[in-house]
Design a protein around this motif. Structure first.
Motif, PDB file in Angstrom:
ATOM      1  N   VAL A  88       0.856  -1.185   0.000  1.00  0.00           N
ATOM      2  CA  VAL A  88       0.000   0.000   0.000  1.00  0.00           C
ATOM      3  C   VAL A  88       0.890   1.233   0.000  1.00  0.00           C
ATOM      4  CG1 VAL A  88      -1.916   1.178   1.120  1.00  0.00           C
ATOM      5  CG2 VAL A  88      -1.719  -1.303   1.293  1.00  0.00           C
ATOM      6  N   GLY A  89       1.335   1.613  -1.187  1.00  0.00           N
ATOM      7  CA  GLY A  89       2.194   2.770  -1.345  1.00  0.00           C
ATOM      8  C   GLY A  89       1.433   3.956  -1.904  1.00  0.00           C
ATOM      9  N   THR A  90       2.175   4.956  -2.291  1.00  0.00           N
ATOM     10  CA  THR A  90       1.596   6.207  -2.793  1.00  0.00           C
ATOM     11  C   THR A  90       0.670   5.979  -3.977  1.00  0.00           C
ATOM     12  OG1 THR A  90       3.549   7.400  -2.034  1.00  0.00           O
ATOM     13  CG2 THR A  90       2.165   8.521  -3.627  1.00  0.00           C
ATOM     14  N   ASN A  91       1.093   5.176  -4.953  1.00  0.00           N
ATOM     15  CA  ASN A  91       0.254   4.949  -6.136  1.00  0.00           C
ATOM     16  C   ASN A  91      -1.062   4.273  -5.780  1.00  0.00           C
ATOM     17  OD1 ASN A  91       2.145   6.075  -7.886  1.00  0.00           O
ATOM     18  ND2 ASN A  91       3.112   4.119  -8.332  1.00  0.00           N
ATOM     19  N   THR A  92      -1.002   3.311  -4.874  1.00  0.00           N
ATOM     20  CA  THR A  92      -2.222   2.613  -4.457  1.00  0.00           C
ATOM     21  C   THR A  92      -3.163   3.572  -3.742  1.00  0.00           C
ATOM     22  OG1 THR A  92      -1.019   0.528  -4.264  1.00  0.00           O
ATOM     23  CG2 THR A  92      -3.133   0.672  -3.115  1.00  0.00           C
ATOM     24  N   ILE A  93      -2.630   4.386  -2.856  1.00  0.00           N
ATOM     25  CA  ILE A  93      -3.469   5.356  -2.125  1.00  0.00           C
ATOM     26  C   ILE A  93      -4.062   6.375  -3.086  1.00  0.00           C
ATOM     27  CG2 ILE A  93      -3.519   7.143  -0.325  1.00  0.00           C
ATOM     28  CD1 ILE A  93      -3.246   4.273   0.744  1.00  0.00           C
ATOM     29  N   GLU A  94      -3.257   6.881  -4.015  1.00  0.00           N
ATOM     30  CA  GLU A  94      -3.781   7.840  -4.997  1.00  0.00           C
ATOM     31  C   GLU A  94      -4.909   7.223  -5.818  1.00  0.00           C
ATOM     32  OE1 GLU A  94      -0.433   9.195  -7.280  1.00  0.00           O
ATOM     33  OE2 GLU A  94       0.182  10.620  -5.731  1.00  0.00           O
ATOM     34  N   ALA A  95      -4.724   5.976  -6.256  1.00  0.00           N
ATOM     35  CA  ALA A  95      -5.766   5.302  -7.030  1.00  0.00           C
ATOM     36  C   ALA A  95      -7.031   5.125  -6.200  1.00  0.00           C
ATOM     37  CB  ALA A  95      -5.251   3.954  -7.528  1.00  0.00           C
ATOM     38  N   LEU A  96      -6.857   4.735  -4.936  1.00  0.00           N
ATOM     39  CA  LEU A  96      -8.004   4.576  -4.047  1.00  0.00           C
ATOM     40  C   LEU A  96      -8.707   5.916  -3.832  1.00  0.00           C
ATOM     41  CD1 LEU A  96      -9.642   2.656  -2.221  1.00  0.00           C
ATOM     42  CD2 LEU A  96      -8.013   3.187  -0.387  1.00  0.00           C
ATOM     43  N   GLN A  97      -7.940   6.979  -3.659  1.00  0.00           N
ATOM     44  CA  GLN A  97      -8.529   8.310  -3.494  1.00  0.00           C
ATOM     45  C   GLN A  97      -9.315   8.718  -4.742  1.00  0.00           C
ATOM     46  OE1 GLN A  97      -4.809  10.251  -2.527  1.00  0.00           O
ATOM     47  NE2 GLN A  97      -5.386  10.473  -0.361  1.00  0.00           N
ATOM     48  N   ARG A  98      -8.750   8.480  -5.934  1.00  0.00           N
ATOM     49  CA  ARG A  98      -9.471   8.810  -7.173  1.00  0.00           C
ATOM     50  C   ARG A  98     -10.764   8.006  -7.272  1.00  0.00           C
ATOM     51  NH1 ARG A  98      -4.096   9.501  -9.133  1.00  0.00           N
ATOM     52  NH2 ARG A  98      -3.860   7.296  -9.659  1.00  0.00           N
ATOM     53  N   PHE A  99     -10.677   6.720  -6.957  1.00  0.00           N
ATOM     54  CA  PHE A  99     -11.846   5.838  -6.980  1.00  0.00           C
ATOM     55  C   PHE A  99     -12.926   6.344  -6.020  1.00  0.00           C
ATOM     56  CE2 PHE A  99     -13.952   2.256  -4.820  1.00  0.00           C
ATOM     57  CZ  PHE A  99     -14.639   1.678  -5.882  1.00  0.00           C
ATOM     58  N   LEU A 100     -12.545   6.583  -4.774  1.00  0.00           N
ATOM     59  CA  LEU A 100     -13.515   7.037  -3.773  1.00  0.00           C
ATOM     60  C   LEU A 100     -14.110   8.391  -4.150  1.00  0.00           C
ATOM     61  CD1 LEU A 100     -11.549   5.963  -0.567  1.00  0.00           C
ATOM     62  CD2 LEU A 100     -13.705   4.954  -1.380  1.00  0.00           C
ATOM     63  N   ASN A 101     -13.285   9.321  -4.597  1.00  0.00           N
ATOM     64  CA  ASN A 101     -13.786  10.640  -4.998  1.00  0.00           C
ATOM     65  C   ASN A 101     -14.748  10.530  -6.178  1.00  0.00           C
ATOM     66  OD1 ASN A 101     -12.434  12.067  -3.006  1.00  0.00           O
ATOM     67  ND2 ASN A 101     -10.681  12.547  -4.300  1.00  0.00           N
ATOM     68  N   HIS A 102     -14.404   9.699  -7.140  1.00  0.00           N
ATOM     69  CA  HIS A 102     -15.258   9.532  -8.319  1.00  0.00           C
ATOM     70  C   HIS A 102     -16.661   9.081  -7.928  1.00  0.00           C
ATOM     71  CE1 HIS A 102     -16.415   8.573 -12.429  1.00  0.00           C
ATOM     72  NE2 HIS A 102     -16.896   7.427 -11.951  1.00  0.00           N
ATOM     73  N   TRP A 103     -16.744   8.195  -6.956  1.00  0.00           N
ATOM     74  CA  TRP A 103     -18.038   7.661  -6.540  1.00  0.00           C
ATOM     75  C   TRP A 103     -18.677   8.468  -5.409  1.00  0.00           C
ATOM     76  CZ3 TRP A 103     -20.281   5.032  -9.989  1.00  0.00           C
ATOM     77  CH2 TRP A 103     -19.538   4.288 -10.892  1.00  0.00           C
ATOM     78  N   GLY A 104     -18.135   9.662  -5.112  1.00  0.00           N
ATOM     79  CA  GLY A 104     -18.781  10.577  -4.174  1.00  0.00           C
ATOM     80  C   GLY A 104     -18.473  10.358  -2.705  1.00  0.00           C
ATOM     81  N   TRP A 105     -17.387   9.640  -2.385  1.00  0.00           N
ATOM     82  CA  TRP A 105     -17.072   9.344  -0.995  1.00  0.00           C
ATOM     83  C   TRP A 105     -16.120  10.360  -0.360  1.00  0.00           C
ATOM     84  CZ3 TRP A 105     -20.178   6.218   1.456  1.00  0.00           C
ATOM     85  CH2 TRP A 105     -20.939   5.325   0.711  1.00  0.00           C
ATOM     86  N   ASN A 106     -15.670  11.362  -1.102  1.00  0.00           N
ATOM     87  CA  ASN A 106     -14.879  12.485  -0.606  1.00  0.00           C
ATOM     88  C   ASN A 106     -13.646  12.072   0.195  1.00  0.00           C
ATOM     89  OD1 ASN A 106     -14.022  15.074  -0.151  1.00  0.00           O
ATOM     90  ND2 ASN A 106     -15.542  15.521   1.431  1.00  0.00           N
ATOM     91  N   ALA A 107     -12.695  11.480  -0.516  1.00  0.00           N
ATOM     92  CA  ALA A 107     -11.413  11.116   0.092  1.00  0.00           C
ATOM     93  C   ALA A 107     -10.459  12.298   0.147  1.00  0.00           C
ATOM     94  CB  ALA A 107     -10.773   9.970  -0.696  1.00  0.00           C
ATOM     95  N   GLY A 108     -10.899  13.451  -0.341  1.00  0.00           N
ATOM     96  CA  GLY A 108     -10.067  14.649  -0.294  1.00  0.00           C
ATOM     97  C   GLY A 108      -9.122  14.744  -1.470  1.00  0.00           C
ATOM     98  N   THR A 109      -8.085  15.528  -1.301  1.00  0.00           N
ATOM     99  CA  THR A 109      -7.083  15.745  -2.335  1.00  0.00           C
ATOM    100  C   THR A 109      -6.360  14.442  -2.654  1.00  0.00           C
ATOM    101  OG1 THR A 109      -6.752  17.995  -1.531  1.00  0.00           O
ATOM    102  CG2 THR A 109      -5.012  17.074  -2.916  1.00  0.00           C
ATOM    103  N   VAL A 110      -6.158  14.193  -3.939  1.00  0.00           N
ATOM    104  CA  VAL A 110      -5.417  13.006  -4.363  1.00  0.00           C
ATOM    105  C   VAL A 110      -3.934  13.303  -4.162  1.00  0.00           C
ATOM    106  CG1 VAL A 110      -4.878  11.479  -6.295  1.00  0.00           C
ATOM    107  CG2 VAL A 110      -7.216  12.344  -5.990  1.00  0.00           C
TER     108      VAL A 110
END
Length: 99
Positions: free
Chosen positions: A58-80
């Protein structure tokens, strides 16, 4: 193991979510280890969120991808930003309320 703030029940929901979409997280035990994260990375890559190398880490790329995924679906993970801070963890928690 890196549950990103999820308890066992919510981590099992994440594993269930991945499994029901065709990505094998290994044993559905609520412990997000390398097999679970490899499944997540494969899924995030397949869905176009660019988790990078499928290595179960679980590195930076994985977290960024998860943030983009969550934000896209309206879960507001904040800044990628690749940081699993409070807002990202809260979004991941809320997303995993059910399978």
């Amino acid at each position: 193991m890196n549950n990103l703030g999820l308890n066992t029940a919510r981590a099992m929901n994440w594993q269930c979510f991945l499994e029901t979409r065709g990505y094998n997280p290994g044993t559905r035990d609520g412990q997000l280890g390398p097999d679970s994260w490899k499944a997540a990375q494969k899924a995030l890559n397949a869905w176009g969120w660019n988790a990078g190398t499928v290595d179960g880490v679980v590195g930076t790329n994985t977290i960024e991808a998860l943030q983009r995924f969550l934000n896209h679906w309206g879960w507001n993970a904040g800044t990628v930003d690749g940081i699993a801070g409070t807002q990202t963890k809260n979004a991941f928690w809320n997303f995993n309320a059910t399978c």
